[in-house]
Design a protein around this motif. Structure first.
Motif, mmCIF file in Angstrom:
data_model
loop_
_atom_site.group_PDB
_atom_site.id
_atom_site.type_symbol
_atom_site.label_atom_id
_atom_site.label_comp_id
_atom_site.label_asym_id
_atom_site.label_seq_id
_atom_site.Cartn_x
_atom_site.Cartn_y
_atom_site.Cartn_z
ATOM 1 N N ILE A 266 0.848 -1.188 0.000
ATOM 2 C CA ILE A 266 0.000 0.000 0.000
ATOM 3 C C ILE A 266 0.887 1.242 0.000
ATOM 4 C CG2 ILE A 266 -1.605 1.378 1.371
ATOM 5 C CD1 ILE A 266 -2.985 -0.840 -0.033
ATOM 6 N N ALA A 267 0.660 2.116 -0.968
ATOM 7 C CA ALA A 267 1.404 3.375 -1.055
ATOM 8 C C ALA A 267 0.645 4.450 -0.292
ATOM 9 C CB ALA A 267 1.582 3.778 -2.512
ATOM 10 N N ARG A 268 1.336 5.129 0.588
ATOM 11 C CA ARG A 268 0.701 6.177 1.395
ATOM 12 C C ARG A 268 1.739 7.213 1.804
ATOM 13 N NH1 ARG A 268 0.447 1.602 4.986
ATOM 14 N NH2 ARG A 268 -1.814 1.495 4.659
ATOM 15 N N GLY A 269 1.252 8.358 2.258
ATOM 16 C CA GLY A 269 2.176 9.396 2.686
ATOM 17 C C GLY A 269 1.457 10.559 3.333
ATOM 18 N N ALA A 270 2.251 11.565 3.718
ATOM 19 C CA ALA A 270 1.722 12.758 4.380
ATOM 20 C C ALA A 270 2.629 13.938 4.066
ATOM 21 C CB ALA A 270 1.624 12.544 5.883
ATOM 22 N N TYR A 271 2.093 15.143 4.216
ATOM 23 C CA TYR A 271 2.897 16.343 4.005
ATOM 24 C C TYR A 271 2.390 17.465 4.899
ATOM 25 C CZ TYR A 271 -1.052 17.713 1.006
ATOM 26 O OH TYR A 271 -2.303 18.010 0.535
ATOM 27 N N VAL A 272 3.260 18.415 5.153
ATOM 28 C CA VAL A 272 2.915 19.608 5.903
ATOM 29 C C VAL A 272 3.538 20.792 5.181
ATOM 30 C CG1 VAL A 272 4.916 19.398 7.439
ATOM 31 C CG2 VAL A 272 2.916 20.720 8.184
ATOM 32 N N LEU A 273 2.847 21.929 5.162
ATOM 33 C CA LEU A 273 3.380 23.089 4.452
ATOM 34 C C LEU A 273 3.023 24.381 5.167
ATOM 35 C CD1 LEU A 273 0.871 24.628 2.692
ATOM 36 C CD2 LEU A 273 1.047 22.491 1.420
ATOM 37 N N LEU A 274 3.899 25.353 4.994
ATOM 38 C CA LEU A 274 3.709 26.699 5.520
ATOM 39 C C LEU A 274 4.062 27.687 4.434
ATOM 40 C CD1 LEU A 274 3.268 28.765 7.857
ATOM 41 C CD2 LEU A 274 5.711 28.529 8.350
ATOM 42 N N ASP A 275 3.147 28.626 4.193
ATOM 43 C CA ASP A 275 3.341 29.684 3.203
ATOM 44 C C ASP A 275 2.983 30.983 3.919
ATOM 45 O OD1 ASP A 275 3.157 31.420 0.959
ATOM 46 O OD2 ASP A 275 2.640 29.743 -0.332
ATOM 47 N N GLN A 276 3.957 31.899 4.074
ATOM 48 C CA GLN A 276 3.695 33.062 4.922
ATOM 49 C C GLN A 276 4.373 34.315 4.373
ATOM 50 O OE1 GLN A 276 1.711 33.175 7.816
ATOM 51 N NE2 GLN A 276 1.971 35.357 7.411
ATOM 52 N N ARG A 277 3.620 35.417 4.351
ATOM 53 C CA ARG A 277 4.213 36.701 4.012
ATOM 54 C C ARG A 277 5.030 37.198 5.208
ATOM 55 N NH1 ARG A 277 -0.106 40.345 3.411
ATOM 56 N NH2 ARG A 277 -0.536 39.406 1.381
ATOM 57 N N LEU A 286 7.878 40.435 0.864
ATOM 58 C CA LEU A 286 8.679 39.217 0.932
ATOM 59 C C LEU A 286 7.845 38.103 1.553
ATOM 60 C CD1 LEU A 286 11.541 37.936 0.588
ATOM 61 C CD2 LEU A 286 11.985 38.615 2.962
ATOM 62 N N SER A 287 7.809 36.957 0.881
ATOM 63 C CA SER A 287 7.098 35.785 1.384
ATOM 64 C C SER A 287 8.034 34.596 1.438
ATOM 65 C CB SER A 287 5.898 35.439 0.481
ATOM 66 O OG SER A 287 4.980 36.508 0.411
ATOM 67 N N MET A 288 7.694 33.622 2.264
ATOM 68 C CA MET A 288 8.500 32.414 2.385
ATOM 69 C C MET A 288 7.608 31.188 2.360
ATOM 70 S SD MET A 288 7.855 30.984 5.633
ATOM 71 C CE MET A 288 9.371 30.260 6.205
ATOM 72 N N PHE A 289 8.213 30.040 2.025
ATOM 73 C CA PHE A 289 7.492 28.787 2.109
ATOM 74 C C PHE A 289 8.434 27.704 2.619
ATOM 75 C CE2 PHE A 289 9.427 28.589 -2.078
ATOM 76 C CZ PHE A 289 9.823 27.265 -2.203
ATOM 77 N N VAL A 290 7.856 26.795 3.383
ATOM 78 C CA VAL A 290 8.564 25.616 3.875
ATOM 79 C C VAL A 290 7.571 24.464 3.823
ATOM 80 C CG1 VAL A 290 9.789 24.519 5.780
ATOM 81 C CG2 VAL A 290 10.004 26.975 5.435
ATOM 82 N N GLY A 304 10.975 10.610 1.127
ATOM 83 C CA GLY A 304 10.583 11.886 1.706
ATOM 84 C C GLY A 304 11.394 13.013 1.103
ATOM 85 N N GLY A 305 11.128 14.204 1.577
ATOM 86 C CA GLY A 305 11.872 15.356 1.097
ATOM 87 C C GLY A 305 11.312 16.637 1.669
ATOM 88 N N PHE A 306 11.991 17.739 1.341
ATOM 89 C CA PHE A 306 11.496 19.051 1.776
ATOM 90 C C PHE A 306 11.874 20.085 0.725
ATOM 91 C CE2 PHE A 306 15.841 19.126 3.420
ATOM 92 C CZ PHE A 306 16.257 20.412 3.100
ATOM 93 N N GLN A 307 11.113 21.180 0.727
ATOM 94 C CA GLN A 307 11.398 22.337 -0.113
ATOM 95 C C GLN A 307 11.228 23.588 0.734
ATOM 96 O OE1 GLN A 307 8.471 20.352 -1.250
ATOM 97 N NE2 GLN A 307 9.986 18.841 -1.889
ATOM 98 N N ALA A 308 12.030 24.594 0.457
ATOM 99 C CA ALA A 308 11.936 25.863 1.173
ATOM 100 C C ALA A 308 12.416 26.968 0.248
ATOM 101 C CB ALA A 308 12.769 25.832 2.449
#
Length: 402
Positions: A266-277, A286-290, A304-308
């Motif tokens: 079974i393929a499954r996963g989760a993610y969390v994100l923040l996008d903020q001025r 100026l805005s940022m994302f993580v 897994g992985g991350f972007q910022a």
């Protein structure tokens, strides 16, 4: 051709960072009023990319890619008296070289690159609103990334990993319902409060549209993708958590049973994100994302992985449409992917990291230019030199009838 592209890309990049991108656009008078929206709105956009793999990678070289999009959206209440409903149709046509064959990265370098360029029906859906649009139901061919795992502040970056996390993008029999092929979708959106939302979707596990070899899948024989996201948009930003899972088992990337057949999981996963001025306004600020995501680590190349990153608007005086963005994307390889790379004679690392710097500005009301540079520390290679340097120039022509 390769020699000609390099100075072109270089000087566009220097000029853009230095503040020259053409004549400034005249501002609309403050007294001008906005006309009411049309019953049918039309949008068109053509993206032309010049990509040069300048160092590292599997080989050096330059090439071009193109992406044409035509979108029509209609208010069914005004058109046929169907209150609270709208219809959306999106056509897509792609062409160009597979430049990631030169770069040799696992996550890709250009978000309009496709394996097989063709013209297709990309989206076709109807959305019905209820309870003053606090509740809405969408049915049809829909891009999952428009509603899930999405960051506005990452939208300028060209590398595919900034569109949707690689650990999710690489799942499913034919990829999830994202560019370049969508799938039949039923998506429910609930506005819990003015600043909090909850949405969930059931998506055909096999993506395919009119124009693809197999067309639209109407059988759902490969099962479904279930996804849900909840979040808050308070304060002009976004904080969200998402969960996804396929209903039918997928092949393990590497492990096999006694007969030699791939073990099904079974393929499954989760993610969390923040996008903020962080400062200023949408027009000048100026805005940022993580964000970060994880997967089951057995059915996908990435566990897994991350972007910022950062997005700065209007940073050059007199250039209100100028946008500068920088981002980093890191993907962690799954054990199955590393085993495949070792079998192929490569020396896999723990993960692949990409760094991108880009600037976009309008040079005419319908035309934007965007020089771009990327450095990718590849996750694999047969030698010690695994870094890849990529220069790019994106030209965007767009129109809208609203």
């Amino acid at each position: 051709m390769k020699i000609a592209y390099k100075p072109l890309i270089f000087w566009y990049f220097i000029a853009a960072i230095g503040g020259w991108t053409g004549p400034a656009l005249a501002q609309s008078p403050a007294a001008e009023t906005t006309p009411p929206p049309r019953a049918i709105t039309l949008d068109g956009r053509y993206v032309f990319d010049v990509i040069d793999v300048a160092a590292g990678g599997d080989k050096r070289g330059a090439g071009v890619l193109g992406n044409l999009e035509l979108t029509a959206e209609g208010d069914l209440g005004r058109l046929v008296g169907w209150r609270g409903a709208r219809v959306h149709v999106h056509l897509l046509s792609n062409h160009g070289r597979a430049m990631n064959d030169f770069a040799g990265t696992l996550q890709g370098i250009d978000n309009i690159e496709v394996a097989d360029g063709r013209t297709k029906l990309y989206e076709a859906w109807i959305e019905q609103g209820f309870a003053n649009d606090r509740l809405s139901l969408l049915v049809g061919l829909s891009d999952l990334n428009a509603d899930f795992y999405q960051n506005d502040a990452a939208g300028l970056l060209i590398a595919p990993a900034f569109g949707i996390g690689s650990e999710f993008a690489a799942t499913g029999p034919n990829g999830p319902s994202i560019f370049p092929s969508t799938a039949l979708t039923a998506r429910l959106n609930i506005a819990v409060t003015p600043s909090a939302y909850l949405r969930a979707a059931v998506v055909d596990a096999r993506a395919g549209v009119l124009g693809d070899d197999d067309g639209v899948d109407l059988t759902m024989q490969e099962g479904a993708l279930l996804i849900a996201e909840g979040g808050s948009t308070r304060g002009g930003g976004k904080l969200a958590l998402g969960l996804w899972q396929y209903t039918r088992r997928q092949d393990d990337l590497y492990a096999v049973d006694l007969t030699g057949a791939p073990i099904r999981r079974i393929a499954r996963g989760a993610y969390v994100l923040l996008d903020q001025r962080l400062s200023g306004s949408d027009a000048r600020g100026l805005s940022m994302f993580v964000r970060a995501g994880v997967s089951d680590s057995a059915t996908t190349p990435f566990r897994g992985g991350f972007q910022a990153g950062l997005l700065a608007n209007g940073i050059i005086r007199g250039r209100p449409d100028g946008q500068l963005s920088i981002g980093v994307a890191h993907a962690l390889l799954s054990s199955g992917m590393k085993a495949q790379l070792r079998d192929a004679g490569d020396r896999p690392g723990a993960g692949e990291t990409g760094l991108e710097l880009t600037y976009q500005d309008r040079v005419a009301p319908f035309l934007s230019v965007q020089p771009d540079v990327q450095y990718i520390r590849r996750a694999h290679g047969s030698g010690t030199a695994r870094g890849t340097l990529v220069f790019g120039l994106r030209i965007i022509a767009a129109f809208a009838r609203r």
